[in-house]
Motif scaffolding. Structure first.
Motif, PDB file in Angstrom:
ATOM      1  N   GLU A  44     -51.393 -67.752 -17.975  1.00 48.52           N
ATOM      2  CA  GLU A  44     -50.986 -66.618 -17.380  1.00 48.52           C
ATOM      3  C   GLU A  44     -50.372 -66.654 -15.889  1.00 48.52           C
ATOM      4  N   GLU A  45     -50.444 -68.141 -15.798  1.00 46.47           N
ATOM      5  CA  GLU A  45     -49.741 -68.658 -14.509  1.00 46.47           C
ATOM      6  C   GLU A  45     -48.381 -68.360 -14.664  1.00 46.47           C
ATOM      7  N   VAL A  46     -47.461 -67.775 -13.711  1.00 47.83           N
ATOM      8  CA  VAL A  46     -46.069 -67.409 -13.589  1.00 47.83           C
ATOM      9  C   VAL A  46     -45.697 -67.936 -12.459  1.00 47.83           C
ATOM     10  N   ASP A  47     -44.690 -69.047 -12.782  1.00 41.89           N
ATOM     11  CA  ASP A  47     -44.083 -69.593 -11.717  1.00 41.89           C
ATOM     12  C   ASP A  47     -42.876 -68.766 -11.030  1.00 41.89           C
ATOM     13  N   PRO A  48     -42.991 -68.125  -9.979  1.00 41.92           N
ATOM     14  CA  PRO A  48     -42.298 -67.324  -9.032  1.00 41.92           C
ATOM     15  C   PRO A  48     -40.702 -67.778  -9.132  1.00 41.92           C
ATOM     16  N   ASP A  49     -40.363 -69.136  -9.136  1.00 43.53           N
ATOM     17  CA  ASP A  49     -39.302 -69.786  -9.173  1.00 43.53           C
ATOM     18  C   ASP A  49     -38.577 -69.670 -10.424  1.00 43.53           C
ATOM     19  N   ASP A  50     -39.148 -69.311 -11.554  1.00 48.09           N
ATOM     20  CA  ASP A  50     -38.565 -69.465 -12.812  1.00 48.09           C
ATOM     21  C   ASP A  50     -38.050 -68.017 -13.250  1.00 48.09           C
ATOM     22  N   THR A  51     -36.708 -68.034 -13.463  1.00 46.90           N
ATOM     23  CA  THR A  51     -36.071 -66.738 -13.982  1.00 46.90           C
ATOM     24  C   THR A  51     -36.071 -66.810 -15.292  1.00 46.90           C
ATOM     25  N   PRO A  52     -36.129 -65.455 -15.757  1.00 52.08           N
ATOM     26  CA  PRO A  52     -36.123 -65.459 -17.196  1.00 52.08           C
ATOM     27  C   PRO A  52     -34.963 -65.816 -17.767  1.00 52.08           C
ATOM     28  N   VAL A  53     -34.955 -66.303 -18.931  1.00 52.91           N
ATOM     29  CA  VAL A  53     -33.760 -66.940 -19.652  1.00 52.91           C
ATOM     30  C   VAL A  53     -32.400 -65.853 -19.918  1.00 52.91           C
ATOM     31  N   GLU A  54     -33.132 -64.379 -20.272  1.00 57.34           N
ATOM     32  CA  GLU A  54     -32.295 -63.438 -20.694  1.00 57.34           C
ATOM     33  C   GLU A  54     -31.394 -63.125 -19.475  1.00 57.34           C
ATOM     34  N   GLU A  55     -32.264 -63.079 -18.164  1.00 60.46           N
ATOM     35  CA  GLU A  55     -31.644 -62.689 -16.937  1.00 60.46           C
ATOM     36  C   GLU A  55     -30.423 -63.809 -16.660  1.00 60.46           C
ATOM     37  N   ILE A  56     -30.719 -64.993 -16.697  1.00 56.48           N
ATOM     38  CA  ILE A  56     -29.894 -66.037 -16.626  1.00 56.48           C
ATOM     39  C   ILE A  56     -28.399 -66.093 -17.451  1.00 56.48           C
ATOM     40  N   LYS A  57     -28.669 -65.570 -18.781  1.00 55.90           N
ATOM     41  CA  LYS A  57     -27.553 -65.409 -19.535  1.00 55.90           C
ATOM     42  C   LYS A  57     -26.732 -64.197 -19.318  1.00 55.90           C
ATOM     43  N   ALA A  58     -27.355 -63.028 -18.691  1.00 51.25           N
ATOM     44  CA  ALA A  58     -26.573 -61.851 -18.397  1.00 51.25           C
ATOM     45  C   ALA A  58     -25.795 -62.287 -17.186  1.00 51.25           C
ATOM     46  N   SER A  59     -26.498 -63.059 -16.026  1.00 51.09           N
ATOM     47  CA  SER A  59     -25.716 -63.210 -14.990  1.00 51.09           C
ATOM     48  C   SER A  59     -24.467 -64.232 -15.275  1.00 51.09           C
ATOM     49  N   LEU A  60     -24.673 -65.035 -16.233  1.00 48.95           N
ATOM     50  CA  LEU A  60     -23.554 -66.111 -16.477  1.00 48.95           C
ATOM     51  C   LEU A  60     -22.415 -65.394 -17.319  1.00 48.95           C
ATOM     52  N   ALA A  63     -20.410 -63.374 -14.594  1.00 45.89           N
ATOM     53  CA  ALA A  63     -19.690 -64.388 -13.976  1.00 45.89           C
ATOM     54  C   ALA A  63     -18.396 -64.755 -14.511  1.00 45.89           C
ATOM     55  N   LEU A  64     -18.543 -64.806 -15.888  1.00 44.33           N
ATOM     56  CA  LEU A  64     -17.356 -65.321 -16.714  1.00 44.33           C
ATOM     57  C   LEU A  64     -16.371 -64.261 -17.024  1.00 44.33           C
ATOM     58  N   GLN A  65     -17.004 -63.076 -17.111  1.00 42.75           N
ATOM     59  CA  GLN A  65     -15.977 -61.844 -16.920  1.00 42.75           C
ATOM     60  C   GLN A  65     -15.285 -61.592 -15.903  1.00 42.75           C
ATOM     61  N   GLN A  66     -16.007 -61.712 -14.666  1.00 44.80           N
ATOM     62  CA  GLN A  66     -15.431 -61.634 -13.252  1.00 44.80           C
ATOM     63  C   GLN A  66     -14.364 -62.665 -13.060  1.00 44.80           C
ATOM     64  N   ALA A  67     -14.602 -63.845 -13.441  1.00 45.45           N
ATOM     65  CA  ALA A  67     -13.616 -64.962 -13.361  1.00 45.45           C
ATOM     66  C   ALA A  67     -12.003 -64.721 -14.404  1.00 45.45           C
ATOM     67  N   LYS A  68     -12.620 -64.306 -15.444  1.00 50.30           N
ATOM     68  CA  LYS A  68     -11.560 -63.852 -16.517  1.00 50.30           C
ATOM     69  C   LYS A  68     -10.661 -62.650 -15.894  1.00 50.30           C
ATOM     70  N   ALA A  69     -11.288 -61.835 -15.125  1.00 48.83           N
ATOM     71  CA  ALA A  69     -10.597 -60.822 -14.382  1.00 48.83           C
ATOM     72  C   ALA A  69      -9.949 -61.163 -13.206  1.00 48.83           C
ATOM     73  N   GLY A  70     -10.160 -62.412 -12.712  1.00 49.40           N
ATOM     74  CA  GLY A  70      -9.594 -62.685 -11.502  1.00 49.40           C
ATOM     75  C   GLY A  70     -10.243 -62.183 -10.185  1.00 49.40           C
ATOM     76  N   GLN A  71     -11.480 -61.587 -10.476  1.00 49.17           N
ATOM     77  CA  GLN A  71     -12.380 -61.269  -9.321  1.00 49.17           C
ATOM     78  C   GLN A  71     -13.199 -62.451  -8.791  1.00 49.17           C
ATOM     79  N   THR A  72     -12.503 -63.306  -8.074  1.00 50.25           N
ATOM     80  CA  THR A  72     -13.265 -64.475  -7.451  1.00 50.25           C
ATOM     81  C   THR A  72     -12.949 -64.556  -5.979  1.00 50.25           C
ATOM     82  N   ARG A  73     -13.882 -65.315  -5.197  1.00 53.06           N
ATOM     83  CA  ARG A  73     -13.749 -65.439  -3.854  1.00 53.06           C
ATOM     84  C   ARG A  73     -13.451 -66.775  -3.393  1.00 53.06           C
TER      85      ARG A  73
END
Length: 85
Positions: A44-60, A63-73
């Motif tokens: 039942e222990e949940v590490d608060p630093d562990d980001t769910p895999v699906e959330e990481i995939k969605a973020s990546l 980021a890839l779509q933004q990079a392809k669209a030239g939306q960079t900083r």
């Protein structure tokens, strides 16, 4: 004796189902299996630093779509934001 660590689950019929197949050599002889089951509190222990895999995939994907669209900083801008935290 050689040890191979894998993860898996035990189904309702008592069968061991591995999350990933064991690749490499075949083992035609009988093998020994030791099953380590976490205690209820550990499971039942949940590490608060562990980001769910699906959330990481969605973020990546975003980021890839933004990079392809030239939306960079500029990198210098990102460092300023990191230092502020």
């Amino acid at each position: 004796m050689k040890a191979i660590e894998v993860t898996g689950r035990i189904d309702s019929q008592g069968n061991l189902l591995l999350d990933e197949p064991i690749h490499g050599n075949t083992y035609p002889h009988q093998v020994r299996v030791i099953v380590l089951v976490p205690e209820q509190a550990e499971a039942e222990e949940v590490d608060p630093d562990d980001t769910p895999v699906e959330e990481i995939k969605a973020s990546l994907r975003r980021a890839l779509q933004q990079a392809k669209a030239g939306q960079t900083r500029p990198l210098s801008e990102l460092w300023v934001r990191i230092d502020a935290e």
